[in-house]
Motif scaffolding. Structure first.
Motif, short mmCIF file in Angstrom:
data_model
loop_
_atom_site.label_atom_id
_atom_site.label_comp_id
_atom_site.label_asym_id
_atom_site.label_seq_id
_atom_site.Cartn_x
_atom_site.Cartn_y
_atom_site.Cartn_z
N THR A 1 19.95 16.27 -10.23
CA THR A 1 20.55 15.14 -9.52
C THR A 1 19.84 14.98 -8.18
O THR A 1 19.76 15.93 -7.40
CB THR A 1 22.06 15.37 -9.30
N PHE A 2 19.33 13.77 -7.93
CA PHE A 2 18.64 13.45 -6.69
C PHE A 2 19.57 12.63 -5.81
O PHE A 2 19.97 11.53 -6.18
CB PHE A 2 17.37 12.64 -6.99
N ASP A 3 19.93 13.18 -4.66
CA ASP A 3 20.82 12.52 -3.72
C ASP A 3 20.16 11.25 -3.18
O ASP A 3 19.01 11.28 -2.75
CB ASP A 3 21.14 13.47 -2.56
N ARG A 4 20.90 10.17 -3.20
CA ARG A 4 20.35 8.88 -2.76
C ARG A 4 20.03 8.83 -1.28
O ARG A 4 19.25 7.99 -0.85
CB ARG A 4 21.31 7.75 -3.12
N SER A 5 20.62 9.72 -0.50
CA SER A 5 20.31 9.72 0.93
C SER A 5 18.93 10.31 1.20
O SER A 5 18.38 10.13 2.28
CB SER A 5 21.37 10.48 1.72
N LEU A 6 18.36 11.01 0.19
CA LEU A 6 17.05 11.64 0.36
C LEU A 6 15.97 11.05 -0.56
O LEU A 6 14.80 11.02 -0.18
CB LEU A 6 17.15 13.14 0.08
N TYR A 7 16.35 10.63 -1.75
CA TYR A 7 15.38 10.20 -2.76
C TYR A 7 15.67 8.77 -3.21
O TYR A 7 16.82 8.42 -3.47
CB TYR A 7 15.43 11.11 -3.99
N LEU A 8 14.62 7.97 -3.33
CA LEU A 8 14.77 6.60 -3.82
C LEU A 8 14.91 6.60 -5.34
O LEU A 8 14.12 7.28 -6.03
CB LEU A 8 13.55 5.77 -3.43
N ALA B 1 9.74 6.11 -11.32
CA ALA B 1 8.28 6.15 -11.35
C ALA B 1 7.77 7.52 -11.80
O ALA B 1 6.82 7.62 -12.59
CB ALA B 1 7.71 5.81 -9.97
N ALA B 2 8.40 8.58 -11.32
CA ALA B 2 8.01 9.93 -11.74
C ALA B 2 8.30 10.14 -13.22
O ALA B 2 7.50 10.77 -13.93
CB ALA B 2 8.74 10.97 -10.90
N ALA B 3 9.40 9.60 -13.71
CA ALA B 3 9.73 9.72 -15.13
C ALA B 3 8.66 9.04 -15.98
O ALA B 3 8.25 9.57 -17.02
CB ALA B 3 11.10 9.12 -15.41
N ALA B 4 8.18 7.89 -15.53
CA ALA B 4 7.12 7.19 -16.26
C ALA B 4 5.83 8.01 -16.23
O ALA B 4 5.12 8.10 -17.23
CB ALA B 4 6.90 5.81 -15.65
N THR C 1 8.80 9.24 -3.33
CA THR C 1 9.70 8.79 -2.28
C THR C 1 8.97 8.66 -0.96
O THR C 1 9.07 7.64 -0.27
CB THR C 1 10.90 9.76 -2.13
N ILE C 2 8.19 9.67 -0.60
CA ILE C 2 7.44 9.64 0.66
C ILE C 2 6.46 8.48 0.67
O ILE C 2 6.37 7.73 1.65
CB ILE C 2 6.72 10.98 0.90
N ALA C 3 5.71 8.31 -0.42
CA ALA C 3 4.72 7.24 -0.49
C ALA C 3 5.37 5.87 -0.36
O ALA C 3 4.87 4.99 0.36
CB ALA C 3 3.93 7.34 -1.80
N ARG C 4 6.50 5.67 -1.01
CA ARG C 4 7.18 4.38 -0.95
C ARG C 4 7.76 4.11 0.44
O ARG C 4 7.73 2.99 0.93
CB ARG C 4 8.26 4.30 -2.02
N LEU C 5 8.30 5.14 1.08
CA LEU C 5 8.83 4.96 2.43
C LEU C 5 7.72 4.69 3.43
O LEU C 5 7.87 3.86 4.33
CB LEU C 5 9.66 6.18 2.84
N GLN C 6 6.59 5.37 3.28
CA GLN C 6 5.45 5.11 4.17
C GLN C 6 4.95 3.68 3.98
O GLN C 6 4.64 3.00 4.95
CB GLN C 6 4.31 6.09 3.89
N GLU C 7 4.85 3.24 2.74
CA GLU C 7 4.38 1.89 2.46
C GLU C 7 5.31 0.84 3.07
O GLU C 7 4.85 -0.11 3.70
CB GLU C 7 4.27 1.67 0.96
N SER C 8 6.62 1.05 2.94
CA SER C 8 7.55 0.07 3.50
C SER C 8 7.52 0.08 5.02
O SER C 8 7.65 -0.95 5.66
CB SER C 8 8.98 0.31 2.99
#
Length: 79
Positions: free
Chosen positions: A6-13, A19-22, A66-73
């Motif tokens: 389980t990935f907490d939404r406050s930490l992981y998008l 995307a990782a599942a794909a 998550t890090i890559a997407r947050l940096q991009e935004s």
């Protein structure tokens, strides 16, 4: 044997988990669902993969996404 993470939404998008599942599609069957707790991934390895090792690698990939997407935004907000 399947691993449930389980990935907490406050930490992981949630998009990062998907995307990782794909990206891990050839190594495991990964069912992603969203719940009140966060985003849940049930990881079932294919062939003779170590389920624990695969789950850890998958979690690292989710963190990277998550890090890559947050940096991009953030960069798009600056431009």
């Amino acid at each position: 044997m399947a691993e449930r993470v389980t990935f907490d939404r406050s930490l992981y998008l949630p998009e990062a988990v998907e995307a990782a599942a794909a990206a891990y599609g050839e190594h495991a069957q990964i069912e992603v669902t969203r719940s009140d707790e966060g985003t849940v991934a049930v990881i079932s390895p294919v062939a003779d993969k170590d389920p624990c090792l695969l789950a850890h690698a998958f979690c690292n990939h989710v963190l990277h996404e998550t890090i890559a997407r947050l940096q991009e935004s953030t960069l798009q907000g600056i431009a």
